[in-house]
Scaffold this active site. Structure first.
Site, PDB file in Angstrom:
ATOM      1  N   HIS A 145      -7.935   1.499   4.169  1.00 48.56           N
ATOM      2  CA  HIS A 145      -7.984   0.458   3.158  1.00 48.56           C
ATOM      3  C   HIS A 145      -7.609  -0.891   3.777  1.00 48.56           C
ATOM      4  CE1 HIS A 145      -6.963   3.893   0.123  1.00 48.56           C
ATOM      5  NE2 HIS A 145      -8.241   3.921   0.482  1.00 48.56           N
ATOM      6  N   TYR A 161       5.733   0.752   2.307  1.00 49.55           N
ATOM      7  CA  TYR A 161       5.120  -0.470   2.813  1.00 49.55           C
ATOM      8  C   TYR A 161       5.502  -1.676   1.957  1.00 49.55           C
ATOM      9  CZ  TYR A 161       1.327   1.185  -0.337  1.00 49.55           C
ATOM     10  OH  TYR A 161       0.582   1.681  -1.390  1.00 49.55           O
TER      11      TYR A 161
END
Length: 488
Positions: free
Chosen positions: A66, A129
């Site tokens: 992604h 993240y």
């Protein structure tokens, strides 16, 4: 236990961070994100605003590739994973691949435009993240098929045995992916003297201009003036002082915003109407841009003036305390203070700007050509700054990634007075320099209602020179400018 370190990779901007993990019989502890230490080692100060955590229940869970439109700082909180990244940005590195094993001692900084993917190697792997933009529903971005044979990611667990979402199974191959373009550059005040020079240096930038009322100019003290140059219609209006227009503008599309817009009518700023406009354009607008820069992560380049000083120090350094005299100067100083609050900024202080349009040099050239003998102030001393030199310095600072902050910028050479510059223009035009009559600022001010001017405008250029930028001598630039002006 290893020391904290940052390693580069073959994907530009993708950085591997080795994290010290402190273990004892209770378990372990680590500083997963430590801004001061990590940025000192070269990690970008990317300003995370959202923290996401992905729990992977079973070994073989595989996610990606992604390419979200933001920077990420990825790490493992528990378990192990195999991480892979593919450069999806437009450019020579498109399709480049990096892969490493991830455990709690390893983190990776993933710049915008690099596709991110991983495969859990243990049950219960927790993947973390940090990102520097907020996720919003409906956003689209490039994605790459996990099995793409061109990039040939060596998944430890064959994809046929992995757990993959239906969406990730149907993403395109590399040859079908449209590369992610870099964030754009925006020039505000694109039709002013400086804005036009910036257009030449940044030819692919988006262009906007303030309403005409917010961009008036004035010249140094001289008794005769040339007619104003004709200005083209602005390509697109954007009033930074209008909250509705600001809210509607897509600031997230820009990586750099160059603010060349200002109200520079020094005497007009002393009037009731001019005072209001000057504060809106020179203080309010930069404050708005500083806030937007912090919110959207773009680099703000703002152009200021030596008028923020009272002219009693020679030369002016970047850290000299502000001491503005008139309203114009006060509004520019307020703008400087506001710009300094945004993390990614270059504040370029300049003096005596000369470009394409109405300015002191063109006025002198016009007077020389029409047999007028002017009186020009001789006790205001500084250096000319040609707009192409200012644009070149801007490009230089951005290209080399210079430290953010304030930089003085003018052309180089010996300081001169306005009268000396006028004499040089007359001599280059074939007129006698003696036809320019020097006059003191005090004598010129007598009987006139004018804003105060700093007498000493020379700036110390050592800081920008230390970055490798060499300013062109002002008198050499003057000759070149007049040659172009005469030819035009």
């Amino acid at each position: 236990m290893s020391d904290l370190s940052v390693e580069t990779t073959r994907i530009p901007g993708l950085l591997v961070v080795r994290l010290p993990v402190h273990e004892d019989n209770r378990g372990w502890f680590k500083e997963n994100w430590q801004r001061a230490k990590m940025t000192a080692l070269g990690l970008p100060d990317f300003g995370p605003v959202q923290h996401n955590v992905s729990f992977n229940a079973h070994r073989g869970a595989t996610r990606g590739v992604h390419t979200e439109p933001w920077d990420k700082f990825v790490s493992i909180l528990s378990g192990r994973a195999f991480g892979a990244w593919v450069d999806m940005r437009e450019g020579e590195s498109f399709g480049q691949v990096v892969h490493i094993d991830l455990d709690p001692s390893t983190a990776v900084f993933v710049p915008r435009g690099v596709g991110n993917s991983y495969q859990a190697l243990e049950d219960g792997t927790v993947y973390s993240y940090l990102v520097n933009d907020h996720w919003r529903p409906g956003q689209t971005y490039p994605a790459l098929n996990l099995a793409d044979p061109t990039v040939a990611i060596p998944w430890p667990i064959p994809l046929a045995q992995a757990e993959i979402s239906e969406k990730d199974q149907t993403t395109p191959m590399l040859g079908e992916v449209e590369p992610m373009k870099p964030r754009k550059t925006l020039i505000i005040g694109a039709l002013g003297q400086l804005g036009r020079a910036l257009q030449a240096e940044f030819p692919h930038a988006d262009l906007v201009d303030l309403p005409a009322a917010l961009g008036e100019t004035s010249e140094p003290l001289v008794e005769q003036r040339a007619p104003a140059s004709v200005v083209e219609t602005a390509p697109q209006p954007l009033d930074i002082t209008d909250p509705d227009q600001v809210a509607a503008w897509p600031w997230g599309e820009y990586g750099v915003v160059l603010n060349a817009a200002a109200y520079t009518n020094v005497d007009g700023a002393e009037t009731a109407e001019g005072r209001r406009i000057a504060w809106a354009a020179n203080a309010g607008a930069p404050a708005t841009l500083a806030r937007l820069g912090a919110e959207h992560g773009f680099t703000l380049v703002h152009f200021s003036s030596e008028y923020v000083f009272d002219g009693t120090v020679d030369p002016h350094t970047e850290d000299e305390p502000l001491s503005p005299l008139g309203v114009y100067a006060q509004t520019k100083a307020a703008g400087d203070v506001a710009v300094a609050t945004t993390p990614r900024h270059y504040l370029l202080r300049t003096s005596w700007v000369i470009g394409e349009g109405k300015n002191f040099v063109r006025t002198m050239a016009h007077l020389a050509a029409t047999d007028v003998s002017p009186s020009v102030v001789d006790d205001q001393v500084g250096r000319l700054t040609f707009t192409d030199e200012l644009a070149r310095a801007t490009r230089h600072l951005l290209d080399i990634g210079a430290d953010f902050g304030t930089y003085n910028l003018s052309n180089g050479g010996d300081p001169t007075s306005f009268a000396e510059i006028a004499k040089a223009v007359f001599a280059l035009a074939g007129r006698s320099a003696d036809e320019v009559t020097p006059v003191s600022t005090a004598d010129y001010f007598a009987g006139k209602d004018l804003a105060p001017r700093p007498l000493r405008s020379t700036m110390d250029l050592s800081k920008i020179e230390s970055t490798g930028f060499v300013p062109q001598d002002a008198m050499v630039a003057l000759r070149d400018y007049l040659a172009r002006y005469s030819a035009g």
